[in-house]
Motif scaffolding. Sequence first.
Motif, short mmCIF file in Angstrom:
data_model
loop_
_atom_site.label_atom_id
_atom_site.label_comp_id
_atom_site.label_asym_id
_atom_site.label_seq_id
_atom_site.Cartn_x
_atom_site.Cartn_y
_atom_site.Cartn_z
N ASN A 20 79.03 12.43 44.47
CA ASN A 20 78.70 11.02 44.59
C ASN A 20 78.08 10.71 45.95
OD1 ASN A 20 79.51 10.10 42.06
ND2 ASN A 20 81.63 9.97 42.72
N ASP A 38 80.11 2.64 43.81
CA ASP A 38 81.14 2.18 42.89
C ASP A 38 81.94 3.36 42.35
OD1 ASP A 38 82.40 0.10 41.36
OD2 ASP A 38 81.29 0.80 39.62
N THR A 39 81.27 4.42 42.00
CA THR A 39 81.95 5.61 41.49
C THR A 39 82.77 6.29 42.58
OG1 THR A 39 80.09 5.89 39.98
CG2 THR A 39 81.60 7.72 40.17
N ILE A 42 86.07 4.50 42.87
CA ILE A 42 86.92 4.82 41.73
C ILE A 42 87.52 6.22 41.89
CG2 ILE A 42 86.88 5.32 39.25
CD1 ILE A 42 84.90 2.99 38.98
N ASN A 43 86.71 7.17 42.36
CA ASN A 43 87.23 8.52 42.61
C ASN A 43 88.24 8.54 43.75
OD1 ASN A 43 85.80 9.70 40.55
ND2 ASN A 43 84.10 10.31 41.85
#
Length: 89
Positions: A20, A38-39, A42-43
């Motif tokens: 990412n 955004d990812t 979340i990770n």
Amino acid sequence: MLKIALLLVSGMVCVALVLNLWRLIQGPDIADRILALDTMYINSIALIIIFGMYMGSPLYFEAALLIAMLGFVSTAALCKYLLRGDIIE
């Protein structure tokens, strides 16, 4: 056995974070960079939850919830800025 599985999964999530970061740096469009950011949060939430399971402490789940709320607000603000050019009307 659970500790080994949690270590393996945390390694996979760390690899996902690195990928990412690569998309965040090299993304051809600003929308790709926002999606990568955004990812990434979340990770990072997943990594904090996995660490909380590894340590056996419920305090990390509250920290993950706080990061989730801040990440949602920041993503919504960035998207609104992209669409309208300002955040506060």
